[in-house]
Design a protein around this motif. Structure first.
Motif: not given
Length: 384
Positions: A182-204
């Motif tokens: 969902e996050l990937k879809r939303i980012q593609a639709e709105v075109g805003i730059t996302f910077v995502h902080v995570t310790h989860d390798q699969e998530e990144a």
């Protein structure tokens, strides 16, 4: 470490020689980084690596000890948080319990006295597919729905940069995977730059276009997820981004007109593509990912050109749905992980089986032999 991913022109975020100290402790160490406009960028690393501190400096919640932070070409190093074109989505959601979903999303617009507040808030809720819940309170929503409301509230203001601080950490595994898409879809639709902080390798790897792997306040390696996974340049990256089998070896010859190295591993010759070797000297760590390895029983032969190690003993066999995961103690070398895809008809090797390990030589990589074999294997889980 200087990492230029997009250059100054068109960069939504520029971090230039930033250091952050807390007393004698250096949380972020001389970090230089550009994030291109419109990118989905991930800062990945274990607890204490400096990724959350970096995010807080971008958001204006911490001041750098040295260096500058620029957003959309403007130096904001000393600008307060409310004067930066940045919104942040936290793991805790931080919704107002006494307001409806629609009122939560519209809150920032009303504070700025924006026009068409209701229409814009409904548009943001439509983006996260929650218009039908507009008049409910946060307490009437599931965790995943609350997270989507928090995301709608962040994007409705159309910031130049959206920061996501472990946003899916409070969700269960199945819902977390759905929200990644969902996050990937939303980012593609709105075109805003996302910077995502995570310790989860699969998530990144699932969501980001570019991943920066951080360790001890510095970037170990940066690139597309597939490139980092297939071509790790340090033992930390090889172990932290997925799993790797690493074993010490010595380069003893050059083959195939210099395109292949012959490496001695405990008396066995292993072939390594020169293009996948980052070591400068003869001492190397030979690596191979668990899913690249095949287990050979007593009557099975390796294919021509395969690297083969063994014999070894299967010490654990675990069924994991799409694969069967093995731990194999190879005589004189230690324990190797092996993932065998469950495609039907494959031989299952129970504990105690004697086997050899085989894999195609092009899947092998070689790192600096002076590195620690176990670097990056410790998982400290959540950020403090």
């Amino acid at each position: 470490m200087a990492v230029r991913t997009g250059g100054v022109r068109g960069a939504a975020l520029e971090i230039d020689a930033v250091t952050k100290r807390f007393g004698a402790f250096v949380a972020v160490d001389d970090l230089t980084l550009d994030v291109p406009s419109g990118a989905f960028f991930a800062l990945l690393g274990p607890s204490g690596c400096g990724k959350t501190t970096t995010l807080r400096m971008v958001a204006g919640l911490e001041r750098p000890s040295a260096g500058t932070v620029s957003l959309a070409g403007r130096d904001v190093t000393h600008a307060p948080a409310h004067r930066r074109p940045v919104n942040t989505v936290f793991q805790s959601y931080a919704l107002f319990p006494h307001l409806t979903v629609l009122e939560n999303v519209a809150f920032g617009l009303r504070r700025r006295r924006a026009r068409d507040v209701r229409a814009r808030a409904l548009e943001a809720l439509e983006l996260v597919e929650l218009v039908h819940l507009a008049h409910r309170r946060p307490s009437q929503l599931s965790g995943g729905q609350q997270q989507r409301v928090a995301l709608a509230r962040a994007v409705v203001n159309r910031p130049a940069l959206l920061l996501l601080d472990e946003p899916l950490g409070a969700l269960d595994l199945k819902l977390r995977r759905q929200m990644q898409l969902e996050l990937k879809r939303i980012q593609a639709e709105v075109g805003i730059t996302f910077v995502h902080v995570t310790h989860d390798q699969e998530e990144a790897m699932t969501m980001a276009d570019t991943v920066a792997v951080m360790n001890h306040g510095r970037i170990e390696q940066l690139g597309a997820p597939a490139d980092l996974y297939e071509h790790p340049r340090t033992a930390f990256v090889a172990n932290f981004l997925g799993q790797s089998n690493l074993v010490a070896g010595t380069v003893v010859e050059t083959l195939d007109a210099g395109t292949t190295l012959g490496v001695d591993v405990a008396g066995v010759r292993v072939r390594v593509p020169a293009a996948r070797t980052v070591a400068a000297g003869p001492r190397v760590l030979v690596g191979v990912r668990p899913e690249k390895i095949r287990l050979l029983g007593g009557t099975e032969d390796a294919a021509g050109g395969d690297n083969v190690l063994g014999p070894g003993t299967v010490v654990d066999t675990s069924f994991a749905g799409v694969s069967t995961q093995y731990q194999v103690a190879v005589d004189g070398l230690g324990t190797f992980g092996v993932f065998a895809q469950n495609v039907g008809g494959a031989t299952v090797h129970p504990p105690g089986s004697r086997v050899h390990l085989a894999w195609a030589a092009p899947f092998t990589f070689a790192l600096d032999g002076h590195e620690e074999v176990a670097a990056g294997t410790v998982d400290l889980d959540d950020e403090p």
